[in-house]
Design an enzyme around this catalytic site. Structure first.
Site, PDB file in Angstrom:
ATOM      1  N   TYR A  63      44.441  35.422  65.503  1.00 42.52           N
ATOM      2  CA  TYR A  63      43.739  36.165  66.549  1.00 42.52           C
ATOM      3  C   TYR A  63      44.082  35.656  67.941  1.00 42.52           C
ATOM      4  CZ  TYR A  63      40.523  39.044  63.808  1.00 42.52           C
ATOM      5  OH  TYR A  63      39.985  39.989  62.998  1.00 42.52           O
TER       6      TYR A  63
ATOM      7  N   LYS B  54      46.395  31.194  51.618  1.00 38.95           N
ATOM      8  CA  LYS B  54      47.612  31.790  51.069  1.00 38.95           C
ATOM      9  C   LYS B  54      48.664  30.678  51.064  1.00 38.95           C
ATOM     10  CE  LYS B  54      49.932  35.419  49.592  1.00 38.95           C
ATOM     11  NZ  LYS B  54      49.649  36.073  48.286  1.00 38.95           N
TER      12      LYS B  54
ATOM     13  N   ASP C 146      44.616  37.064  48.043  1.00 39.47           N
ATOM     14  CA  ASP C 146      44.741  38.326  47.285  1.00 39.47           C
ATOM     15  C   ASP C 146      43.866  38.282  46.035  1.00 39.47           C
ATOM     16  OD1 ASP C 146      46.441  36.330  46.347  1.00 39.47           O
ATOM     17  OD2 ASP C 146      48.112  37.678  45.887  1.00 39.47           O
TER      18      ASP C 146
ATOM     19  N   ASP D 163      37.886  37.933  58.268  1.00 34.70           N
ATOM     20  CA  ASP D 163      37.585  39.262  58.810  1.00 34.70           C
ATOM     21  C   ASP D 163      37.613  40.284  57.681  1.00 34.70           C
ATOM     22  OD1 ASP D 163      37.236  41.334  60.738  1.00 34.70           O
ATOM     23  OD2 ASP D 163      39.377  41.763  60.577  1.00 34.70           O
TER      24      ASP D 163
ATOM     25  N   ASP E 263      34.193  41.995  55.416  1.00 34.16           N
ATOM     26  CA  ASP E 263      33.917  43.435  55.329  1.00 34.16           C
ATOM     27  C   ASP E 263      33.820  43.878  53.874  1.00 34.16           C
ATOM     28  OD1 ASP E 263      33.811  43.951  58.057  1.00 34.16           O
ATOM     29  OD2 ASP E 263      35.101  45.719  57.918  1.00 34.16           O
TER      30      ASP E 263
HETATM   31  C1  IPM Z   1      34.482  41.470  63.365  1.00 35.45           C
HETATM   32  C2  IPM Z   1      35.272  42.554  64.028  1.00 35.45           C
HETATM   33  C3  IPM Z   1      36.113  41.928  65.138  1.00 35.45           C
HETATM   34  C4  IPM Z   1      37.051  40.940  64.462  1.00 35.45           C
HETATM   35  C5  IPM Z   1      36.913  42.935  65.988  1.00 35.45           C
HETATM   36  C6  IPM Z   1      36.041  44.017  66.544  1.00 35.45           C
HETATM   37  C7  IPM Z   1      37.659  42.238  67.091  1.00 35.45           C
HETATM   38  O1  IPM Z   1      36.038  43.234  63.116  1.00 35.45           O
HETATM   39  O2  IPM Z   1      33.645  40.847  64.036  1.00 35.45           O
HETATM   40  O3  IPM Z   1      34.697  41.240  62.185  1.00 35.45           O
HETATM   41  O4  IPM Z   1      38.125  41.329  63.993  1.00 35.45           O
HETATM   42  O5  IPM Z   1      36.707  39.763  64.418  1.00 35.45           O
HETATM   43 MG    MG Z   2      35.740  42.631  61.112  1.00 36.08          MG
END
Ligand code: IPM
Ligand code: MG
Length: 371
Positions: A148, A199, A232, A256, A260
């Site tokens: 990042y 990884k 993975d 990240d 999710d």
């Molecule tokens: C999160 C979001 C952020 C990230 C984006 C919006 C920059 O997806 O907080 O997970 O990738 O960290």
């Molecule tokens: Mg995110």
């Protein structure tokens, strides 16, 4: 006896979409809780995200950043929406607000609890026999390093006119050590197990990651059960059996993606909170932190009083726990949310076709259950 009332100083950054309406509920919850646990709150609200762009020309206005520097924690709403969707990626509210604020406060540790109450297990896309007893895991994501922020990060034009882009994944030992320390502390309060995700069969950063995590856990708390998994495989194992994980520890981009995945497995983004803890100590000698719900701005229902306030309220609980050291008060919120769900109250996102409750009614139900 002199009885000192604790004053909790924080900024609220409601942001866009449903942010302001769920923030309102979270602040009300904190006010009520203050009466029960003898603290007062001193909070001020500032623009961030799309509304920051509209009112100040920037997603993270100087005045907002300055206000955050004066307090002990940030309670964040959510940012973004269709209005700002056509801006170039670097200027989009999500990226232009979140990444600089993470850097400004060196918020290196992102804690994303993956919780699913058994009462809501039908919300999970996973088979009901897999999640019948709910889910309880914690994703600990490194948040200020890796691909990042690594340099170089640029797009250039080659001699032949072709374009080339580069992102750099880079980690230093110290960055890995501090996040591991946090994961060790978190695991010690849970089931004592950490699965570190990397990884290491391909990436140099992952080789260093794994080696550092092993040394660090050995040194800090050898009672922690430490395992390792390639990312993975971890993505696959999460959908196969999320409860095999107690604490998942991983670097920025893997975290990240996996967080999710964990979020959707837990059914509704409207229920998930997160904490991003910094290197700085606040005036309570606890970590300065930013607390935000996992869900987005839900522009389709914004302003209609339909949004689920639970994630914002649970984020406030994390703020009490980590930045203000008020563990009992934090648990009081978490129990009140759980009892509200148990009593059958549901906002639209978790109603599964049953009658849905509005934002403020849900908020009041939580407040009524604070003890
Ligand atoms: C999160 C979001 C952020 C990230 C984006 C919006 C920059 O997806 O907080 O997970 O990738 O960290
Ligand atoms: Mg995110």
């Amino acid at each position: 006896m002199l009885f000192l009332m604790k004053t909790l100083r924080f900024t609220t950054l409601p942001g866009d979409g449903i942010g302001p309406e769920v923030m309102e509920v979270a602040v009300k919850v904190l006010q009520k809780l203050g009466n029960l646990y003898n603290f007062s709150i001193e909070s001020s609200s500032h623009d961030v995200g799309g509304i920051g762009i509209d009112n100040h020309g920037e997603a993270l206005p100087e005045s907002t950043l300055a206000a955050c520097k004066k307090v002990d924690a940030i309670l964040f709403g959510s940012v973004g929406g269709p209005k700002w969707e056509n801006l170039p990626p670097k200027e989009q509210p999500e990226r232009a607000a979140l990444l600089p604020i993470r850097k400004a406060f060196e918020l290196f540790a992102n804690l994303r609890p993956g919780n699913l109450y058994p009462e809501l297990c039908d919300l999970s896309p996973l088979r009901s026999d897999t999640v019948a007893n709910g889910i309880d895991t914690l994703c600990v994501r490194e948040l200020t390093g890796g691909i990042y922020f690594g340099q170089p990060k640029e797009t250039t034009t080659l001699d032949n006119g072709e374009k080339q882009a580069v992102d750099t994944m880079v980690y230093r030992t110290e960055e890995i050590e501090r996040i591991t320390q946090l994961a060790v502390n978190a695991a010690a309060l849970r089931d004592g197990r950490i699965c570190s995700v990397d990884k290491a069969n391909v990436l140099e950063t992952s080789v260093l990651w794994r080696e550092t995590v092993i040394n660090c856990v050995q040194k800090l708390n050898p009672n922690i059960e430490l395992t390792h998994m390639y990312v993975d495989n971890a993505a696959m194992q999460l959908v196969r059996d999320p409860n095999q994980f107690d604490v998942l520890l991983t670097e920025n981009m893997f975290g990240d993606i996996l967080s999710d995945e964990l979020a959707v497995i837990c059914g509704s983004l409207g229920m998930l909170a997160s904490a991003s803890l910094g290197t700085q100590k606040n005036s309570f000698d606890l970590p300065f932190g930013l607390y935000e719900p996992a869900g987005g701005t839900a522009p389709d229902i914004a302003g209609k009083g339909l949004a689920n306030p639970c994630a914002q309220v649970l984020s406030a609980a994390l703020m009490l726990r980590y930045s203000f050291g008020l563990e009992e008060a934090a648990q009081s919120i978490e129990n009140a949310v759980k009892e509200t769900i148990r009593a059958g109250l549901r906002t639209g996102d978790i109603a599964m076709g049953k009658k849905a409750t509005g934002t403020s009614e849900m908020g009041q139900a939580i407040i009524d259950r604070l003890q």
